[in-house]
Design a protein around this motif. Structure first.
Motif, short mmCIF file in Angstrom:
data_model
loop_
_atom_site.label_atom_id
_atom_site.label_comp_id
_atom_site.label_asym_id
_atom_site.label_seq_id
_atom_site.Cartn_x
_atom_site.Cartn_y
_atom_site.Cartn_z
N LEU A 66 0.85 -1.19 0.00
CA LEU A 66 0.00 0.00 0.00
C LEU A 66 0.88 1.24 0.00
CD1 LEU A 66 -2.49 -1.08 2.79
CD2 LEU A 66 -2.82 -1.29 0.34
N TRP A 67 0.45 2.26 -0.67
CA TRP A 67 1.18 3.53 -0.69
C TRP A 67 1.05 4.18 0.69
CZ3 TRP A 67 -1.29 8.58 -2.39
CH2 TRP A 67 -0.36 9.61 -2.40
N ASP A 68 2.17 4.62 1.25
CA ASP A 68 2.14 5.22 2.59
C ASP A 68 1.70 6.68 2.59
OD1 ASP A 68 4.39 6.65 1.78
OD2 ASP A 68 5.78 5.51 3.03
N GLY A 69 1.58 7.29 1.42
CA GLY A 69 1.09 8.66 1.32
C GLY A 69 2.10 9.73 1.67
N ASN A 70 3.35 9.33 1.98
CA ASN A 70 4.36 10.31 2.39
C ASN A 70 5.07 10.98 1.23
OD1 ASN A 70 3.87 9.94 5.12
ND2 ASN A 70 5.33 8.25 5.26
N HIS A 71 4.86 10.54 0.04
CA HIS A 71 5.49 11.09 -1.16
C HIS A 71 4.58 10.78 -2.32
CE1 HIS A 71 6.53 6.92 -0.87
NE2 HIS A 71 7.37 7.17 0.11
N THR A 72 5.03 10.97 -3.54
CA THR A 72 4.15 10.68 -4.67
C THR A 72 3.92 9.18 -4.79
OG1 THR A 72 5.92 10.41 -6.30
CG2 THR A 72 5.12 12.67 -5.92
N GLN A 75 6.79 7.49 -6.52
CA GLN A 75 7.96 7.35 -5.65
C GLN A 75 7.76 6.17 -4.71
OE1 GLN A 75 10.91 9.17 -5.78
NE2 GLN A 75 11.57 7.47 -4.48
N GLY A 76 6.53 5.95 -4.29
CA GLY A 76 6.22 4.80 -3.44
C GLY A 76 6.53 3.49 -4.14
N ILE A 77 6.18 3.40 -5.42
CA ILE A 77 6.51 2.19 -6.19
C ILE A 77 8.02 2.04 -6.30
CG2 ILE A 77 6.41 1.11 -8.47
CD1 ILE A 77 3.58 2.32 -8.76
N SER A 78 8.71 3.12 -6.64
CA SER A 78 10.18 3.07 -6.76
C SER A 78 10.81 2.63 -5.44
CB SER A 78 10.74 4.43 -7.17
OG SER A 78 10.39 4.74 -8.48
N ASP A 79 10.32 3.18 -4.34
CA ASP A 79 10.86 2.82 -3.03
C ASP A 79 10.65 1.34 -2.73
OD1 ASP A 79 11.60 5.46 -2.69
OD2 ASP A 79 10.03 5.93 -1.23
N GLU A 80 9.48 0.81 -3.09
CA GLU A 80 9.20 -0.61 -2.85
C GLU A 80 10.11 -1.49 -3.70
OE1 GLU A 80 7.10 -3.93 -1.14
OE2 GLU A 80 7.55 -1.89 -0.52
N LEU A 81 10.33 -1.12 -4.96
CA LEU A 81 11.23 -1.88 -5.82
C LEU A 81 12.67 -1.82 -5.29
CD1 LEU A 81 9.82 -0.85 -9.31
CD2 LEU A 81 9.50 -3.04 -8.12
N ARG A 82 13.08 -0.66 -4.81
CA ARG A 82 14.42 -0.51 -4.24
C ARG A 82 14.57 -1.35 -2.97
NH1 ARG A 82 14.11 3.95 -4.18
NH2 ARG A 82 14.69 5.43 -4.74
N SER A 107 12.16 1.15 -13.24
CA SER A 107 13.26 1.44 -12.32
C SER A 107 13.72 0.19 -11.58
CB SER A 107 12.86 2.53 -11.32
OG SER A 107 11.89 2.05 -10.40
N GLY A 108 12.93 -0.88 -11.62
CA GLY A 108 13.33 -2.09 -10.91
C GLY A 108 12.99 -3.38 -11.62
N VAL A 109 12.49 -3.27 -12.85
CA VAL A 109 12.09 -4.44 -13.63
C VAL A 109 12.67 -4.27 -15.03
CG1 VAL A 109 10.12 -5.78 -14.50
CG2 VAL A 109 9.91 -4.54 -12.33
#
Length: 151
Positions: A66-72, A75-82, A107-109
């Motif tokens: 789930l998106w934490d809502g702290n950024h776009t 960016q949430g998807i990118s952070d999860e992939l990272r 960015s991660g696939v």
């Protein structure tokens, strides 16, 4: 709208089930903020219930992000992939009908494994699924080798 859950895209359950049967872990990603409620229930519970009721694999080796809502949301998807990469996991394929998500998944696939359909088909150097035919694509996934035994 709790009274109008979304329709399941034809072939989607078969596709995800084909990956699970080969031992792939499944990550369901949403850009809906985790603090949203639907019908008085947390969105995570609502989504998990919809996935389960619709026949998608759930339980061991499946995850809901789930998106934490702290950024776009992207960016949430990118952070999860990272995060997954930092843990030593590889994300072998991604599916979307959204151009922004398609770009972000890259960015991660591997680009050729970001599969796109609907309005996002073929966007940003991705692999379009002809005719949005997930059922045919599921048979291709069925032909992949076993990565491990599903739990």
């Amino acid at each position: 709208d709790p009274d109008a859950p979304p329709d399941v895209r034809p072939g989607a359950v078969q596709l995800v089930s084909a990956y699970r049967a080969r031992g792939f872990e499944v990550l369901y990603i949403t850009t809906v903020p985790g603090d949203v409620e639907v019908g008085g229930q947390p969105i995570g519970d609502v989504l998990a219930g919809w996935l389960d009721e619709s026949g998608f694999p759930m339980g061991d080796s499946t995850h809901l992000s789930l998106w934490d809502g702290n950024h776009t949301p992207m960016q949430g998807i990118s952070d999860e992939l990272r995060r997954l990469s930092d843990e030593g996991a590889s994300v072998d394929a991604a599916y979307t009908d959204n151009e922004d998500k398609a770009f972000t998944f890259k960015s991660g696939v591997p680009s050729d494994k970001v599969f796109t359909l609907g309005d996002g088909a073929g966007s940003a150097g991705t692999t379009p699924l002809p005719g949005d035919d997930l059922e045919t694509h599921a048979t291709e996934v069925t032909g992949l080798g076993q990565v491990c035994r599903p739990a």
